[in-house]
Design a protein around this motif. Structure first.
Motif, mmCIF file in Angstrom:
data_model
loop_
_atom_site.group_PDB
_atom_site.id
_atom_site.type_symbol
_atom_site.label_atom_id
_atom_site.label_comp_id
_atom_site.label_asym_id
_atom_site.label_seq_id
_atom_site.Cartn_x
_atom_site.Cartn_y
_atom_site.Cartn_z
ATOM 1 N N HIS A 1 0.858 -1.254 -0.070
ATOM 2 C CA HIS A 1 0.013 -0.053 0.028
ATOM 3 C C HIS A 1 1.037 1.145 0.100
ATOM 4 O O HIS A 1 2.188 1.199 0.177
ATOM 5 C CB HIS A 1 -1.013 0.090 1.302
ATOM 6 C CG HIS A 1 -0.452 0.119 2.652
ATOM 7 N ND1 HIS A 1 0.188 -1.189 3.211
ATOM 8 C CD2 HIS A 1 -0.015 0.987 3.513
ATOM 9 C CE1 HIS A 1 0.690 -0.796 4.342
ATOM 10 N NE2 HIS A 1 0.591 0.273 4.495
ATOM 11 N N ILE A 2 0.334 2.444 -0.132
ATOM 12 C CA ILE A 2 0.912 3.665 -0.304
ATOM 13 C C ILE A 2 0.203 4.836 0.432
ATOM 14 O O ILE A 2 -1.094 4.896 0.383
ATOM 15 C CB ILE A 2 0.804 4.192 -1.753
ATOM 16 C CG1 ILE A 2 2.035 3.243 -2.734
ATOM 17 C CG2 ILE A 2 1.188 5.737 -1.974
ATOM 18 C CD1 ILE A 2 1.639 3.407 -3.993
ATOM 19 N N LYS B 1 5.657 2.738 -1.492
ATOM 20 C CA LYS B 1 5.089 1.487 -1.635
ATOM 21 C C LYS B 1 5.614 0.477 -0.710
ATOM 22 O O LYS B 1 6.835 0.292 -0.743
ATOM 23 C CB LYS B 1 5.096 0.831 -3.155
ATOM 24 C CG LYS B 1 4.032 -0.260 -3.057
ATOM 25 C CD LYS B 1 4.126 -0.936 -4.830
ATOM 26 C CE LYS B 1 3.495 -2.312 -4.912
ATOM 27 N NZ LYS B 1 3.748 -2.725 -6.138
ATOM 28 N N HIS B 2 4.780 -0.014 0.168
ATOM 29 C CA HIS B 2 5.431 -0.875 1.248
ATOM 30 C C HIS B 2 4.425 -1.858 1.916
ATOM 31 O O HIS B 2 3.076 -1.676 1.524
ATOM 32 C CB HIS B 2 5.715 0.039 2.265
ATOM 33 C CG HIS B 2 4.988 0.825 2.973
ATOM 34 N ND1 HIS B 2 4.124 2.167 2.664
ATOM 35 C CD2 HIS B 2 4.003 0.529 4.182
ATOM 36 C CE1 HIS B 2 3.160 2.402 3.438
ATOM 37 N NE2 HIS B 2 3.291 1.531 4.410
ATOM 38 N N TRP B 3 4.692 -2.726 2.973
ATOM 39 C CA TRP B 3 3.862 -3.375 3.574
ATOM 40 C C TRP B 3 4.647 -3.545 5.080
ATOM 41 O O TRP B 3 5.709 -3.441 5.107
ATOM 42 C CB TRP B 3 3.632 -4.666 2.948
ATOM 43 C CG TRP B 3 4.522 -5.669 2.760
ATOM 44 C CD1 TRP B 3 5.386 -5.951 1.704
ATOM 45 C CD2 TRP B 3 4.864 -6.926 3.893
ATOM 46 N NE1 TRP B 3 6.294 -6.918 2.050
ATOM 47 C CE2 TRP B 3 6.147 -7.502 2.978
ATOM 48 C CE3 TRP B 3 4.476 -7.068 4.927
ATOM 49 C CZ2 TRP B 3 6.774 -8.520 3.972
ATOM 50 C CZ3 TRP B 3 5.107 -8.045 5.709
ATOM 51 C CH2 TRP B 3 6.316 -8.804 4.972
ATOM 52 N N HIS B 4 3.504 -3.797 6.075
ATOM 53 C CA HIS B 4 4.295 -4.385 7.203
ATOM 54 C C HIS B 4 3.344 -5.345 7.897
ATOM 55 O O HIS B 4 2.014 -5.605 7.366
ATOM 56 C CB HIS B 4 4.138 -2.884 8.290
ATOM 57 C CG HIS B 4 3.370 -2.131 7.810
ATOM 58 N ND1 HIS B 4 2.511 -1.614 8.726
ATOM 59 C CD2 HIS B 4 3.079 -0.976 7.011
ATOM 60 C CE1 HIS B 4 1.764 -0.642 8.374
ATOM 61 N NE2 HIS B 4 2.134 -0.291 7.207
ATOM 62 N N GLY B 5 4.025 -6.361 8.569
ATOM 63 C CA GLY B 5 3.247 -7.258 9.549
ATOM 64 C C GLY B 5 4.170 -8.071 10.272
ATOM 65 O O GLY B 5 5.032 -7.774 10.587
ATOM 66 N N ALA B 6 3.517 -9.309 10.785
ATOM 67 C CA ALA B 6 4.333 -10.224 11.647
ATOM 68 C C ALA B 6 5.135 -11.004 11.002
ATOM 69 O O ALA B 6 4.993 -11.236 9.811
ATOM 70 C CB ALA B 6 3.195 -10.655 12.577
ATOM 71 N N LEU C 1 -3.085 -1.881 -2.626
ATOM 72 C CA LEU C 1 -2.694 -2.593 -3.811
ATOM 73 C C LEU C 1 -2.639 -4.323 -3.435
ATOM 74 O O LEU C 1 -3.555 -4.800 -2.704
ATOM 75 C CB LEU C 1 -1.296 -2.148 -3.867
ATOM 76 C CG LEU C 1 -0.967 -0.788 -4.283
ATOM 77 C CD1 LEU C 1 0.237 0.035 -4.181
ATOM 78 C CD2 LEU C 1 -1.772 -0.162 -5.409
ATOM 79 N N GLU C 2 -1.871 -4.814 -4.123
ATOM 80 C CA GLU C 2 -2.066 -6.368 -4.339
ATOM 81 C C GLU C 2 -1.510 -6.874 -2.892
ATOM 82 O O GLU C 2 -0.627 -6.269 -2.272
ATOM 83 C CB GLU C 2 -1.056 -7.042 -5.409
ATOM 84 C CG GLU C 2 0.350 -6.848 -5.440
ATOM 85 C CD GLU C 2 0.897 -5.410 -5.649
ATOM 86 O OE1 GLU C 2 0.220 -4.320 -6.042
ATOM 87 O OE2 GLU C 2 2.243 -5.404 -5.784
#
Ligand code: MN
Length: 137
Positions: free
Chosen positions: A57-58, A97-102, A125-126
């Motif tokens: 996501h952005i 554009k990036h993601w984050h999580g465990a 996004l995807e």
């Protein structure tokens, strides 16, 4: 301090389970500061179960993550993944554009500070596929 079995924040409430389609695995959100047009800076406490993460996501206005527990990941598009632990601070610039999580083996909690939200809503996004995620480490 590493507390891999942490299932909820020791400081802020865990909140409600996130039910949108932008996460894989279970995650919870407690809004600590709701948005307003003066500060433009909503703040939420996010808790991820092991293996849970958000889609790519952005944020048009950027975001700051304050890691409060567990072990997680942050990745910007085209860059290697970064492992996150309690006390880490991640500055995410607008339009990155990036993601984050465990991580697969630990719960993960962070406070998400959304900056400059007057610049626009998060663009989702995807998903981070299992194939991508399982090859991170
Ligand atoms: Mn983000």
């Amino acid at each position: 301090m590493n507390r891999p079995n942490l299932s909820e924040s020791v400081i802020f409430p865990k909140g409600e389970k996130i039910t949108n389609d932008y996460f894989r695995g279970a995650a919870w959100l407690e809004m600590l500061v709701t948005n307003d047009s003066t500060l433009n800076c909503p703040i939420g406490n996010v808790t991820f179960e092991p293996g849970a993460r958000n889609n790519w996501h952005i944020h048009p206005g950027g975001q700051i993550l304050l890691v409060t527990g567990g072990k997680g990941y942050y990745q910007e598009d085209g860059k290697p993944v970064t492992e996150l632990h309690e006390g880490d601070v991640v500055k995410i610039l607008p339009d990155v554009k990036h993601w984050h999580g465990a991580s697969p083996d630990s719960w993960f909690t962070h406070i998400a500070i959304s900056t400059n939200v007057q610049n626009g809503d998060t663009e989702w996004l995807e998903p981070v596929t299992d194939e991508e995620y399982n090859h991170l480490v």
